[in-house]
Design an enzyme around this catalytic site. Structure first.
Site, PDB file in Angstrom:
ATOM      1  N   SER A  95       2.921 -22.197  -5.466  1.00  0.00           N
ATOM      2  CA  SER A  95       3.884 -21.551  -4.743  1.00  0.00           C
ATOM      3  C   SER A  95       5.268 -21.904  -5.095  1.00  0.00           C
ATOM      4  O   SER A  95       5.440 -21.518  -6.332  1.00  0.00           O
ATOM      5  CB  SER A  95       4.079 -21.707  -3.016  1.00  0.00           C
ATOM      6  N   ASP A 223      -3.423 -13.481  -0.260  1.00  0.00           N
ATOM      7  CA  ASP A 223      -2.175 -13.998  -0.061  1.00  0.00           C
ATOM      8  C   ASP A 223      -1.180 -13.153   0.740  1.00  0.00           C
ATOM      9  O   ASP A 223      -0.836 -12.197   0.193  1.00  0.00           O
ATOM     10  CB  ASP A 223      -1.797 -14.680  -1.315  1.00  0.00           C
ATOM     11  N   HIS A 252      -2.815 -17.869   1.006  1.00  0.00           N
ATOM     12  CA  HIS A 252      -1.808 -18.765   0.351  1.00  0.00           C
ATOM     13  C   HIS A 252      -2.301 -20.002   0.268  1.00  0.00           C
ATOM     14  O   HIS A 252      -2.091 -20.911  -0.892  1.00  0.00           O
ATOM     15  CB  HIS A 252      -0.470 -18.376   0.681  1.00  0.00           C
TER      16      HIS A 252
END
Length: 272
Positions: A95, A223, A252
């Site tokens: 991320s 995600d 995610h």
């Protein structure tokens, strides 16, 4: 606990497990290095030196007022690599951490980065703009800022549902959700707020183009935090030596069967 001190005097906490070629992990927002514990053990168990730090403002690192931006995050990672004398580094970023390792590699990693893996990473750029018309509208990130300011604790509890795909039947445990909340509450409010701009508005296009080492780009196609169409599917076209891995139905957050499959692919990539 081990710390390094950056050139601007910021104390950065890090973990350093095992020995061998270094694998350096960078965590997502609003987490810290504890989020990588399973992968740290995996790397150390398989003959690598596993290293992960808490980004400034996060976890056990200093809660600075300034420097909650991607350039400083990458410079802090460079200070860690310098202090520990790391070379032939394998980078892994999830991320926001994916943006951090890409910027570090492009600006500080020449001659010492061997390969890079990103997971659900924010590059090339998330926010919608004239040059990125299919990005996420700024209002979405404004709502995150508002949620963090109004009731950060409840906001993180609610966000864990989308983060782990609970609403899509991922089956991720309540314990994982509680851990997400716990790690998020360890970061400073200032870092939590500022980092939203860092991960959503930083443009990594030129950083991706500059990479001259193998890059493994991993992302779940379910995600809900970083849309795959704005992230992995674009990033793969910008890197010179890229491999794309898409995980069907994966969210995610790294957990459950997604984590098991991802870790197999990461280990294979580290060994390649």
């Amino acid at each position: 606990m081990p710390f390094i001190t950056t050139p601007d005097g910021t104390d950065i906490f890090y973990k350093d497990w095992g020995s061998g070629q270094p694998v350096v992990f960078s965590h997502g927002w609003p987490l810290n290095s504890d989020a990588w514990d399973v992968e740290l053990k995996l790397a150390a168990d398989n003959g690598f030196r596993a290293i992960a730090h808490d980004r400034r403002g996060h976890g056990r690192s200093a809660q600075t007022w300034d420097g909650n931006d991607m350039d400083t995050y990458a410079a802090d990672l460079a200070a860690l690599a310098d202090t520990l004398g790391l070379d032939t580094i394998i980078l892994v970023g999830h991320s926001t951490g994916g943006g951090e390792v890409v910027r570090f590699a492009a600006r500080h990693g020449a001659g010492r980065v061997a390969k890079i893996a990103t997971v659900g990473a924010v590059p090339p750029v998330m926010v919608k703009s004239a040059s990125n018309p299919d990005g996420t509208p700024i209002e979405v990130f404004d709502a995150i800022r508002a949620g963090v300011l109004a009731d950060r604790s409840q906001y993180f509890k609610d966000l864990s549902e989308q983060f782990f795909g609970i609403n899509q039947g991922s089956g991720v445990s309540q314990g994982q959700r509680d851990q997400f909340w716990r790690l998020g509450m360890q970061m400073s409010l200032k870092a939590a707020y500022d980092c939203i701009e860092a991960f959503s508005e930083t443009d990594f296009t030129e950083d991706l183009k500059a990479l001259d080492v193998p890059v493994l780009i991993c992302q779940g196609d379910a995600d809900q935090i970083v849309p795959i169409g704005d992230a992995a599917f674009k990033a793969i076209d910008l890197v010179k030596q890229g491999t794309l891995k898409v995980y069907k139905g994966a969210p995610h957050g790294i957990a459950g069967t997604y984590q098991q499959k991802l870790d197999q692919d990461l280990l294979e990539f580290w060994r390649s």
